[in-house]
Design a protein around this motif. Structure first.
Motif, PDB file in Angstrom:
ATOM      1  N   SER A 118      43.164  74.752  53.859  1.00 14.60           N
ATOM      2  CA  SER A 118      41.814  74.739  53.300  1.00 14.60           C
ATOM      3  C   SER A 118      41.572  75.719  52.159  1.00 14.60           C
ATOM      4  O   SER A 118      40.638  75.533  51.392  1.00 14.60           O
ATOM      5  CB  SER A 118      40.806  75.052  54.410  1.00 14.60           C
ATOM      6  OG  SER A 118      40.919  74.129  55.446  1.00 14.60           O
ATOM      7  N   TYR A 119      42.358  76.777  52.093  1.00 12.20           N
ATOM      8  CA  TYR A 119      42.087  77.840  51.128  1.00 12.20           C
ATOM      9  C   TYR A 119      42.975  77.728  49.894  1.00 12.20           C
ATOM     10  O   TYR A 119      44.179  77.551  50.020  1.00 12.20           O
ATOM     11  CB  TYR A 119      42.303  79.211  51.773  1.00 12.20           C
ATOM     12  CG  TYR A 119      41.418  79.447  52.969  1.00 12.20           C
ATOM     13  CD1 TYR A 119      40.071  79.737  52.804  1.00 12.20           C
ATOM     14  CD2 TYR A 119      41.923  79.363  54.257  1.00 12.20           C
ATOM     15  CE1 TYR A 119      39.260  79.944  53.902  1.00 12.20           C
ATOM     16  CE2 TYR A 119      41.121  79.570  55.359  1.00 12.20           C
ATOM     17  CZ  TYR A 119      39.782  79.866  55.171  1.00 12.20           C
ATOM     18  OH  TYR A 119      38.979  80.070  56.261  1.00 12.20           O
ATOM     19  N   PRO A 120      42.401  77.882  48.714  1.00 12.01           N
ATOM     20  CA  PRO A 120      43.245  77.926  47.511  1.00 12.01           C
ATOM     21  C   PRO A 120      44.028  79.240  47.472  1.00 12.01           C
ATOM     22  O   PRO A 120      43.613  80.237  48.069  1.00 12.01           O
ATOM     23  CB  PRO A 120      42.251  77.846  46.361  1.00 12.01           C
ATOM     24  CG  PRO A 120      40.903  78.065  46.916  1.00 12.01           C
ATOM     25  CD  PRO A 120      40.981  77.936  48.400  1.00 12.01           C
ATOM     26  N   PRO A 121      45.151  79.268  46.776  1.00 10.23           N
ATOM     27  CA  PRO A 121      45.939  80.501  46.674  1.00 10.23           C
ATOM     28  C   PRO A 121      45.101  81.657  46.125  1.00 10.23           C
ATOM     29  O   PRO A 121      44.370  81.502  45.145  1.00 10.23           O
ATOM     30  CB  PRO A 121      47.052  80.123  45.704  1.00 10.23           C
ATOM     31  CG  PRO A 121      47.176  78.643  45.825  1.00 10.23           C
ATOM     32  CD  PRO A 121      45.778  78.146  46.086  1.00 10.23           C
ATOM     33  N   GLY A 122      45.197  82.798  46.781  1.00 10.61           N
ATOM     34  CA  GLY A 122      44.516  84.001  46.330  1.00 10.61           C
ATOM     35  C   GLY A 122      43.011  84.009  46.516  1.00 10.61           C
ATOM     36  O   GLY A 122      42.329  84.907  46.015  1.00 10.61           O
ATOM     37  N   PHE A 123      42.450  83.061  47.253  1.00 13.16           N
ATOM     38  CA  PHE A 123      40.992  82.935  47.367  1.00 13.16           C
ATOM     39  C   PHE A 123      40.332  84.189  47.936  1.00 13.16           C
ATOM     40  O   PHE A 123      39.232  84.556  47.538  1.00 13.16           O
ATOM     41  CB  PHE A 123      40.640  81.708  48.213  1.00 13.16           C
ATOM     42  CG  PHE A 123      39.180  81.359  48.208  1.00 13.16           C
ATOM     43  CD1 PHE A 123      38.534  81.050  47.020  1.00 13.16           C
ATOM     44  CD2 PHE A 123      38.444  81.327  49.379  1.00 13.16           C
ATOM     45  CE1 PHE A 123      37.192  80.716  47.003  1.00 13.16           C
ATOM     46  CE2 PHE A 123      37.107  80.995  49.369  1.00 13.16           C
ATOM     47  CZ  PHE A 123      36.475  80.686  48.182  1.00 13.16           C
ATOM     48  N   LYS A 169      48.186  84.408  54.378  1.00  8.31           N
ATOM     49  CA  LYS A 169      48.869  85.214  53.358  1.00  8.31           C
ATOM     50  C   LYS A 169      48.761  84.561  51.988  1.00  8.31           C
ATOM     51  O   LYS A 169      48.500  85.238  50.994  1.00  8.31           O
ATOM     52  CB  LYS A 169      50.345  85.403  53.730  1.00  8.31           C
ATOM     53  CG  LYS A 169      50.550  86.421  54.815  1.00  8.31           C
ATOM     54  CD  LYS A 169      52.017  86.643  55.097  1.00  8.31           C
ATOM     55  CE  LYS A 169      52.156  87.704  56.183  1.00  8.31           C
ATOM     56  NZ  LYS A 169      53.551  88.003  56.489  1.00  8.31           N
ATOM     57  N   LYS A 170      48.950  83.259  51.923  1.00 12.07           N
ATOM     58  CA  LYS A 170      48.846  82.524  50.663  1.00 12.07           C
ATOM     59  C   LYS A 170      47.439  82.641  50.074  1.00 12.07           C
ATOM     60  O   LYS A 170      47.273  82.724  48.858  1.00 12.07           O
ATOM     61  CB  LYS A 170      49.198  81.051  50.893  1.00 12.07           C
ATOM     62  CG  LYS A 170      49.186  80.205  49.655  1.00 12.07           C
ATOM     63  CD  LYS A 170      49.599  78.770  49.993  1.00 12.07           C
ATOM     64  CE  LYS A 170      49.503  77.868  48.786  1.00 12.07           C
ATOM     65  NZ  LYS A 170      49.839  76.475  49.142  1.00 12.07           N
TER      66      LYS A 170
END
Length: 137
Positions: A75-80, A110-111
């Protein structure tokens, strides 16, 4: 502020933090509780809504980013997590339901840029919430 995909346990966790009991209903809008801001999953699932999450976090002391151990939904974009100016806490919900997915949940956090430690919780087991509740005090 509690964010995460739909059906990841956001409202149930918010109710527990706020000391509320009773049936849990699906959240349609941002709900300000006594100690929480419960955000519907659609704000995370729709990239054009991310700006609303970032703005709403201005009122928060922490952001809890939830990942559901029973689901493989990314669900989360990288570094969000790095877009928020408050501490971000990674929470793995439904812990113990599919323990084989725990490493996948950790990789997703982590991503997204969430730093350790991560908190494995199961709302059916109050003992799993003790450490998270202490951090939030």
């Amino acid at each position: 502020m509690i964010i995460g995909p739909s059906r990841s346990g956001k409202t149930s966790l918010a109710n527990l933090i706020n000391g509320l009991t009773g049936p849990t209903r699906r959240t349609q809008n941002m709900v300000y509780g006594e100690k929480t801001l419960d955000v519907p999953g659609v704000y995370l699932e729709s990239p054009w809504m991310h700006k609303h999450l970032i703005v709403a976090a201005q009122d928060a002391s922490h952001v809890l980013m939830l990942v559901d151990q029973s689901s493989f939904l990314e669900s989360y974009p990288p570094g969000f997590a790095k877009t928020f100016r408050v501490p971000v806490i990674g929470v793995i919900t439904r812990s113990g339901v599919k323990p084989e997915n725990n490493d996948w949940c950790i990789r997703q956090l982590k991503k997204a840029g969430v730093r350790e430690p991560y908190y494995n919780i199961n709302l059916a087991e109050e003992a799993s919430l003790v450490e998270l509740m202490e951090i939030l005090k």
